[in-house]
Design a protein around this motif. Structure first.
Motif, mmCIF file in Angstrom:
data_model
loop_
_atom_site.group_PDB
_atom_site.id
_atom_site.type_symbol
_atom_site.label_atom_id
_atom_site.label_comp_id
_atom_site.label_asym_id
_atom_site.label_seq_id
_atom_site.Cartn_x
_atom_site.Cartn_y
_atom_site.Cartn_z
ATOM 1 N N ASN A 36 0.827 -1.202 0.000
ATOM 2 C CA ASN A 36 0.000 0.000 0.000
ATOM 3 C C ASN A 36 0.866 1.259 0.000
ATOM 4 N N GLY A 37 0.618 2.132 -0.965
ATOM 5 C CA GLY A 37 1.358 3.386 -1.048
ATOM 6 C C GLY A 37 2.819 3.247 -1.412
ATOM 7 N N ALA A 38 3.220 2.091 -1.892
ATOM 8 C CA ALA A 38 4.633 1.844 -2.190
ATOM 9 C C ALA A 38 5.135 2.745 -3.308
ATOM 10 N N PHE A 39 6.400 3.111 -3.230
ATOM 11 C CA PHE A 39 7.090 3.931 -4.225
ATOM 12 C C PHE A 39 6.333 5.240 -4.483
ATOM 13 N N PRO A 40 6.156 6.034 -3.444
ATOM 14 C CA PRO A 40 5.292 7.220 -3.547
ATOM 15 C C PRO A 40 5.810 8.329 -4.445
ATOM 16 N N MET A 41 7.136 8.374 -4.709
ATOM 17 C CA MET A 41 7.698 9.452 -5.525
ATOM 18 C C MET A 41 8.287 8.962 -6.846
ATOM 19 N N LEU A 42 8.176 7.683 -7.134
ATOM 20 C CA LEU A 42 8.739 7.157 -8.380
ATOM 21 C C LEU A 42 7.979 7.738 -9.565
ATOM 22 N N GLN A 43 8.705 8.421 -10.439
ATOM 23 C CA GLN A 43 8.087 9.092 -11.579
ATOM 24 C C GLN A 43 8.302 8.365 -12.899
ATOM 25 N N ARG A 44 9.431 7.683 -12.987
ATOM 26 C CA ARG A 44 9.762 7.092 -14.286
ATOM 27 C C ARG A 44 10.543 5.804 -14.128
ATOM 28 N N VAL A 45 10.146 4.782 -14.863
ATOM 29 C CA VAL A 45 10.924 3.565 -15.033
ATOM 30 C C VAL A 45 11.510 3.637 -16.432
ATOM 31 N N GLY A 46 12.820 3.450 -16.540
ATOM 32 C CA GLY A 46 13.518 3.691 -17.794
ATOM 33 C C GLY A 46 13.241 2.661 -18.871
ATOM 34 N N SER A 47 14.242 2.283 -19.621
ATOM 35 C CA SER A 47 14.061 1.432 -20.796
ATOM 36 C C SER A 47 13.882 -0.040 -20.445
ATOM 37 N N GLY A 48 13.907 -0.368 -19.171
ATOM 38 C CA GLY A 48 13.767 -1.762 -18.755
ATOM 39 C C GLY A 48 12.323 -2.190 -18.642
ATOM 40 N N TYR A 49 11.871 -2.442 -17.423
ATOM 41 C CA TYR A 49 10.514 -2.960 -17.239
ATOM 42 C C TYR A 49 10.072 -2.731 -15.808
ATOM 43 N N LEU A 50 8.789 -2.899 -15.594
ATOM 44 C CA LEU A 50 8.219 -2.996 -14.258
ATOM 45 C C LEU A 50 7.497 -4.325 -14.181
ATOM 46 N N TYR A 51 8.012 -5.223 -13.331
ATOM 47 C CA TYR A 51 7.423 -6.545 -13.145
ATOM 48 C C TYR A 51 6.968 -6.687 -11.696
ATOM 49 N N ILE A 52 5.737 -7.082 -11.517
ATOM 50 C CA ILE A 52 5.232 -7.502 -10.207
ATOM 51 C C ILE A 52 4.523 -8.825 -10.456
ATOM 52 N N TYR A 53 5.176 -9.909 -10.104
ATOM 53 C CA TYR A 53 4.568 -11.197 -10.435
ATOM 54 C C TYR A 53 4.998 -12.304 -9.477
ATOM 55 N N TYR A 54 4.158 -13.343 -9.482
ATOM 56 C CA TYR A 54 4.351 -14.496 -8.604
ATOM 57 C C TYR A 54 4.508 -14.079 -7.139
ATOM 58 N N GLU A 55 3.737 -13.097 -6.729
ATOM 59 C CA GLU A 55 3.673 -12.734 -5.318
ATOM 60 C C GLU A 55 2.443 -13.423 -4.723
ATOM 61 N N SER A 56 2.635 -14.640 -4.285
ATOM 62 C CA SER A 56 1.523 -15.512 -3.921
ATOM 63 C C SER A 56 0.871 -15.177 -2.586
ATOM 64 N N ARG A 57 1.434 -14.229 -1.812
ATOM 65 C CA ARG A 57 0.824 -13.818 -0.546
ATOM 66 C C ARG A 57 0.351 -12.369 -0.584
ATOM 67 N N LEU A 58 0.563 -11.694 -1.692
ATOM 68 C CA LEU A 58 0.193 -10.285 -1.797
ATOM 69 C C LEU A 58 -1.324 -10.145 -1.870
ATOM 70 N N THR A 59 -1.888 -9.343 -0.948
ATOM 71 C CA THR A 59 -3.339 -9.133 -0.926
ATOM 72 C C THR A 59 -3.744 -7.702 -1.244
ATOM 73 N N SER A 60 -2.882 -6.736 -0.975
ATOM 74 C CA SER A 60 -3.291 -5.333 -1.116
ATOM 75 C C SER A 60 -2.157 -4.483 -1.679
#
Length: 267
Positions: free
Chosen positions: A121-145
């Motif tokens: 919740n509220g993670a990375f509050p000031m992150l404005q830009r992800v460069g030429s790579g990627y943003l991956y959020i996956y296989y988080e089997s306990r993540l609920t919120s």
């Protein structure tokens, strides 16, 4: 060059080891630390502002929290990896409170049996830009919120993948300013995802393929996919015409072309 902190088996706390570190010229690695006394990364790098290469937080077996871990870190020139920390319970807003840029961000498999990452919740509050790579959020089997996460993020210069977060229930208010993803957007098999209000409301451009299905639904054909389709179609569908051809009801292709037909009426 860089700093490596790994294979700590008996260390009980970090003390003030990195209290004066302001720059890391190279890669910063905190990895494979299995000491049972190392239960947090709280405040570990209080003055660090810049990492000129990549940042690895990996396989720290007993770390549960990272509150205020990088309170001054603004820039990671390479990739940021938060992976395989099997006891980690949360990534809160203070962990990377002022981070504005990283070339890529990967968050995956922070769990072990019944323990693991449950909230962002509220993670990375000031992150404005992800460069030429990627943003991956996956296989988080306990993540609920993941409510209100990435509130300032405007662009991803590569891919955006978010999948197999099988008990994630809500990402309400996340990614409200994200306007551009240069490559593919893949969101699928987030089976319990029903909290989808006010997400991706600013998205205008997807440079690659759009692929979503089985969000809020474990059926490949049921209309339980409909809430997600309804929530994202007004932003996702006009952002690209390259929809995945998967034949699931209310997946990207059917939602954007046949089922919703890009209309403004209710699906």
């Amino acid at each position: 060059g860089g700093i490596s902190v790994y294979y700590m088996y008996s260390l009980t706390n970090w003390g003030n080891a990195f209290s004066s570190l302001r720059m890391c010229y190279g890669t910063l690695q905190v990895r494979y630390n299995q000491a049972t006394g190392l239960t947090s990364l709280n405040g570990i790098f209080p003055q660090l502002t810049n990492v000129t290469s990549s940042l690895y937080l990996q396989n720290n077996y007993y770390v549960r929290t990272m509150t205020g871990a990088f309170p001054q870190l603004r820039w990671v020139n390479g990739y940021t990896y938060i992976t395989y920390n099997r006891a980690l319970t949360t990534i809160d807003p203070t962990a990377f409170g002022v981070l504005q840029y990283t070339n890529g961000l990967q968050i995956q498999r922070n769990y072990y049996r019944t323990a693991g990452l449950t909230t962002m919740n509220g993670a990375f509050p000031m992150l404005q830009r992800v460069g030429s790579g990627y943003l991956y959020i996956y296989y988080e089997s306990r993540l609920t919120s993941m409510v209100g996460a990435f509130p300032q993020l405007t662009s991803i210069g590569g891919r955006f993948y978010m999948y197999y977060n099988t008990i994630l229930r809500s990402m309400t208010g996340s990614f409200p300013l994200l306007a551009t993803v240069t490559s593919n957007v893949y969101m699928y098999r987030n089976y319990q995802l029903t909290g989808v209000s006010n997400i991706f409301g600013s998205l205008t451009t997807i440079g690659g393929q759009l692929n979503f299905y089985m969000n809020g639904c474990s059926s490949s054909s049921g209309t339980c996919n409909l809430p997600f389709c309804t929530a994202v179609r007004s932003s996702f569908c006009p952002a690209t015409s390259n929809y995945n051809t998967i034949s699931y009801v209310n997946a990207a292709r059917s939602c954007c072309t046949t089922f919703c037909a890009l209309s403004t009426s209710t699906c």
